[in-house]
Scaffold this motif. Structure first.
Motif, short mmCIF file in Angstrom:
data_model
loop_
_atom_site.label_atom_id
_atom_site.label_comp_id
_atom_site.label_asym_id
_atom_site.label_seq_id
_atom_site.Cartn_x
_atom_site.Cartn_y
_atom_site.Cartn_z
N GLY A 50 0.81 -1.20 0.00
CA GLY A 50 0.00 0.00 0.00
C GLY A 50 0.85 1.26 0.00
N GLN A 51 0.17 2.39 -0.07
CA GLN A 51 0.83 3.70 -0.06
C GLN A 51 -0.05 4.65 0.73
OE1 GLN A 51 3.90 3.03 -1.19
NE2 GLN A 51 3.99 4.75 -2.60
N SER A 52 0.57 5.62 1.36
CA SER A 52 -0.21 6.68 2.00
C SER A 52 -0.68 7.65 0.92
CB SER A 52 0.63 7.42 3.03
OG SER A 52 1.60 8.22 2.39
N MET A 53 -1.70 8.42 1.24
CA MET A 53 -2.17 9.42 0.28
C MET A 53 -1.09 10.47 0.04
SD MET A 53 -6.17 9.99 0.46
CE MET A 53 -7.25 8.80 1.23
N VAL A 54 -0.31 10.77 1.05
CA VAL A 54 0.79 11.73 0.88
C VAL A 54 1.80 11.19 -0.13
CG1 VAL A 54 2.74 12.83 2.05
CG2 VAL A 54 0.49 12.77 3.15
N GLN A 55 2.13 9.90 -0.04
CA GLN A 55 3.09 9.31 -0.98
C GLN A 55 2.52 9.31 -2.41
OE1 GLN A 55 3.38 5.63 1.27
NE2 GLN A 55 5.57 5.99 1.63
N ILE A 56 1.25 8.99 -2.54
CA ILE A 56 0.62 8.98 -3.87
C ILE A 56 0.62 10.40 -4.44
CG2 ILE A 56 -1.51 8.58 -5.16
CD1 ILE A 56 -2.13 6.35 -3.07
N ALA A 57 0.23 11.37 -3.62
CA ALA A 57 0.20 12.76 -4.06
C ALA A 57 1.59 13.22 -4.49
CB ALA A 57 -0.35 13.66 -2.96
N SER A 58 2.58 12.88 -3.70
CA SER A 58 3.96 13.27 -4.02
C SER A 58 4.41 12.64 -5.34
CB SER A 58 4.89 12.84 -2.88
OG SER A 58 6.22 13.10 -3.20
N GLY A 59 4.09 11.38 -5.53
CA GLY A 59 4.45 10.69 -6.77
C GLY A 59 3.79 11.28 -7.99
N ARG A 60 2.62 11.85 -7.82
CA ARG A 60 1.90 12.46 -8.95
C ARG A 60 2.18 13.95 -9.06
NH1 ARG A 60 -3.29 12.41 -10.03
NH2 ARG A 60 -2.60 12.66 -12.15
N GLY A 61 2.84 14.51 -8.05
CA GLY A 61 3.14 15.94 -8.09
C GLY A 61 1.94 16.83 -7.84
N VAL A 62 1.01 16.34 -7.01
CA VAL A 62 -0.18 17.11 -6.68
C VAL A 62 -0.36 17.14 -5.16
CG1 VAL A 62 -1.33 16.55 -8.86
CG2 VAL A 62 -1.75 15.13 -6.86
N SER A 63 -1.34 17.89 -4.69
CA SER A 63 -1.58 17.99 -3.26
C SER A 63 -2.32 16.76 -2.74
CB SER A 63 -2.41 19.23 -2.94
OG SER A 63 -3.73 19.07 -3.42
N LYS A 64 -2.22 16.55 -1.43
CA LYS A 64 -2.95 15.44 -0.80
C LYS A 64 -4.45 15.63 -1.01
CE LYS A 64 -3.91 13.30 3.64
NZ LYS A 64 -3.75 13.41 5.09
N GLN A 65 -4.92 16.87 -0.97
CA GLN A 65 -6.34 17.15 -1.16
C GLN A 65 -6.79 16.74 -2.56
OE1 GLN A 65 -4.11 19.32 0.17
NE2 GLN A 65 -4.83 19.19 2.28
N ALA A 66 -5.93 16.95 -3.54
CA ALA A 66 -6.27 16.57 -4.92
C ALA A 66 -6.41 15.05 -5.05
CB ALA A 66 -5.22 17.09 -5.90
N ILE A 67 -5.60 14.32 -4.31
CA ILE A 67 -5.63 12.85 -4.39
C ILE A 67 -6.82 12.27 -3.65
CG2 ILE A 67 -4.43 10.81 -3.44
CD1 ILE A 67 -3.42 11.78 -6.16
N GLN A 68 -7.25 12.91 -2.59
CA GLN A 68 -8.32 12.34 -1.76
C GLN A 68 -9.58 12.06 -2.56
OE1 GLN A 68 -8.33 15.27 1.42
NE2 GLN A 68 -7.25 13.85 2.77
N GLY A 69 -10.00 12.97 -3.43
CA GLY A 69 -11.19 12.73 -4.25
C GLY A 69 -11.00 11.58 -5.22
N GLN A 70 -9.82 11.50 -5.80
CA GLN A 70 -9.52 10.41 -6.73
C GLN A 70 -9.55 9.06 -6.01
OE1 GLN A 70 -8.97 11.05 -10.06
NE2 GLN A 70 -9.16 8.85 -10.30
N VAL A 71 -8.94 9.00 -4.84
CA VAL A 71 -8.92 7.75 -4.07
C VAL A 71 -10.34 7.39 -3.64
CG1 VAL A 71 -8.15 6.69 -1.91
CG2 VAL A 71 -6.52 7.92 -3.36
N ARG A 72 -11.10 8.37 -3.21
CA ARG A 72 -12.49 8.12 -2.80
C ARG A 72 -13.28 7.51 -3.96
NH1 ARG A 72 -12.89 12.26 0.21
NH2 ARG A 72 -13.33 13.76 -1.42
N SER A 73 -13.08 8.04 -5.16
CA SER A 73 -13.76 7.50 -6.34
C SER A 73 -13.33 6.06 -6.62
CB SER A 73 -13.46 8.38 -7.56
OG SER A 73 -13.99 7.81 -8.72
N LEU A 74 -12.04 5.78 -6.48
CA LEU A 74 -11.54 4.41 -6.69
C LEU A 74 -12.08 3.46 -5.63
CD1 LEU A 74 -7.89 5.30 -7.70
CD2 LEU A 74 -9.58 4.17 -9.16
#
Length: 143
Positions: A50-74
């Motif tokens: 697994g990965q934390s949302m912070v790690q995913i956001a960092s890997g994509r070059g976006v904010s944690k807030q931007a990733i949260q909606g994407q993860v919620r959808s997934l």
């Protein structure tokens, strides 16, 4: 109004978009017709632990807030789940579900098949030359 000649960026973009469109068309035909490029960008970053949302956001070059909606959808579509981090009681980890692992495997299968098609189309010498040229562009043009 004359726009002038196209630049190499247009050719690079067209080749990439064609590859990407073929990839997602084939993944859809394998039963994953609700996946976007952004979804796959998130899913491929999640390792077996697994990965934390912070790690995913960092890997994509976006904010944690931007990733949260994407993860919620997934999560809603059954591709990932969120679990407590075993190493940090305050943190959560994003994990693939069986469906998410099947999608990642399908993406790998399709990318491998598309690579083989491009290799057959160009032949080994031209493919090697193309990769060499793309590598030069990536290494010399990027900041």
């Amino acid at each position: 109004m004359d726009q002038g000649p196209d630049h190499i960026g247009v050719d690079l973009w067209r080749g990439f978009k064609a590859f990407e469109a073929a990839m997602f068309d084939r993944v859809a035909r394998l039963g994953f017709d609700d996946i976007t490029v952004t979804d796959s960008d998130v899913l491929v970053q999640i390792g077996p632990l697994g990965q934390s949302m912070v790690q995913i956001a960092s890997g994509r070059g976006v904010s944690k807030q931007a990733i949260q909606g994407q993860v919620r959808s997934l999560v809603q579509r059954g591709y990932v789940r969120i679990e407590p981090d075993p190493n940090d009681a305050r943190a959560k980890r994003v994990m693939h579900t069986d469906k998410g692992r099947a999608l990642v495997a399908a993406l790998v299968q399709v990318k491998t098949a598309l690579h083989a098609e491009v290799a057959d189309l160009l032949g080994p010498d031209d493919l090697a030359q193309l990769r060499k040229m793309l590598d030069a562009i990536a290494n010399e043009v990027a900041p």
